[in-house]
Design a protein around this motif. Structure first.
Motif, PDB file in Angstrom:
ATOM      1  N   VAL A  12       0.830  -1.202   0.000  1.00 32.84           N
ATOM      2  CA  VAL A  12       0.000   0.000   0.000  1.00 32.84           C
ATOM      3  C   VAL A  12       0.864   1.251   0.000  1.00 32.84           C
ATOM      4  N   LYS A  15      -0.416   7.511   3.352  1.00 29.72           N
ATOM      5  CA  LYS A  15      -0.509   8.968   3.301  1.00 29.72           C
ATOM      6  C   LYS A  15      -0.448   9.526   4.721  1.00 29.72           C
ATOM      7  N   PHE A  30      -3.623   6.806   6.722  1.00 34.68           N
ATOM      8  CA  PHE A  30      -4.518   6.155   5.778  1.00 34.68           C
ATOM      9  C   PHE A  30      -3.691   5.526   4.672  1.00 34.68           C
ATOM     10  N   ALA A  31      -4.175   4.462   4.096  1.00 37.34           N
ATOM     11  CA  ALA A  31      -3.467   3.773   3.022  1.00 37.34           C
ATOM     12  C   ALA A  31      -4.360   3.717   1.792  1.00 37.34           C
ATOM     13  N   LEU A  32      -3.769   3.979   0.656  1.00 34.82           N
ATOM     14  CA  LEU A  32      -4.464   3.849  -0.619  1.00 34.82           C
ATOM     15  C   LEU A  32      -4.182   2.449  -1.152  1.00 34.82           C
ATOM     16  N   GLY A  36      -7.924   1.032  -5.313  1.00 34.47           N
ATOM     17  CA  GLY A  36      -8.455   2.382  -5.196  1.00 34.47           C
ATOM     18  C   GLY A  36      -9.174   2.671  -3.896  1.00 34.47           C
ATOM     19  N   ARG A  37      -9.420   1.657  -3.090  1.00 38.31           N
ATOM     20  CA  ARG A  37     -10.087   1.885  -1.810  1.00 38.31           C
ATOM     21  C   ARG A  37      -9.109   2.512  -0.820  1.00 38.31           C
ATOM     22  N   ILE A  38      -9.656   3.181   0.184  1.00 33.34           N
ATOM     23  CA  ILE A  38      -8.846   3.797   1.232  1.00 33.34           C
ATOM     24  C   ILE A  38      -9.060   3.012   2.518  1.00 33.34           C
ATOM     25  N   SER A  39      -7.963   2.727   3.208  1.00 35.70           N
ATOM     26  CA  SER A  39      -8.012   1.978   4.454  1.00 35.70           C
ATOM     27  C   SER A  39      -7.387   2.811   5.571  1.00 35.70           C
ATOM     28  N   MET A  40      -8.023   2.807   6.734  1.00 34.59           N
ATOM     29  CA  MET A  40      -7.513   3.548   7.881  1.00 34.59           C
ATOM     30  C   MET A  40      -6.477   2.701   8.623  1.00 34.59           C
TER      31      MET A  40
END
Length: 50
Positions: A12, A15, A30-32, A36-40
């Motif tokens: 990942v 950010k 957060f990770a992209l 394309g989904r964002i994960s905390m």
């Protein structure tokens, strides 16, 4: 916090948090994800109060 199993592994892009969200305890970023989904990204030490 415990985990029973790891479901998978992903590469990942992490950010950094902005200065407004940086003060929220328990969240480190957060990770992209590749799709394309964002994960905390949680910080377990932020949940502990002594």
């Amino acid at each position: 916090m415990f985990a029973d199993e790891l479901i998978g592994e992903q590469q990942v892009v992490v950010k950094n948090l902005s200065k407004f969200i940086n003060k929220v305890k328990g969240i480190s970023g957060f990770a992209l994800l590749g799709d394309g989904r964002i994960s905390m990204i949680l910080d377990p030490s932020g949940f502990v109060t002594v």
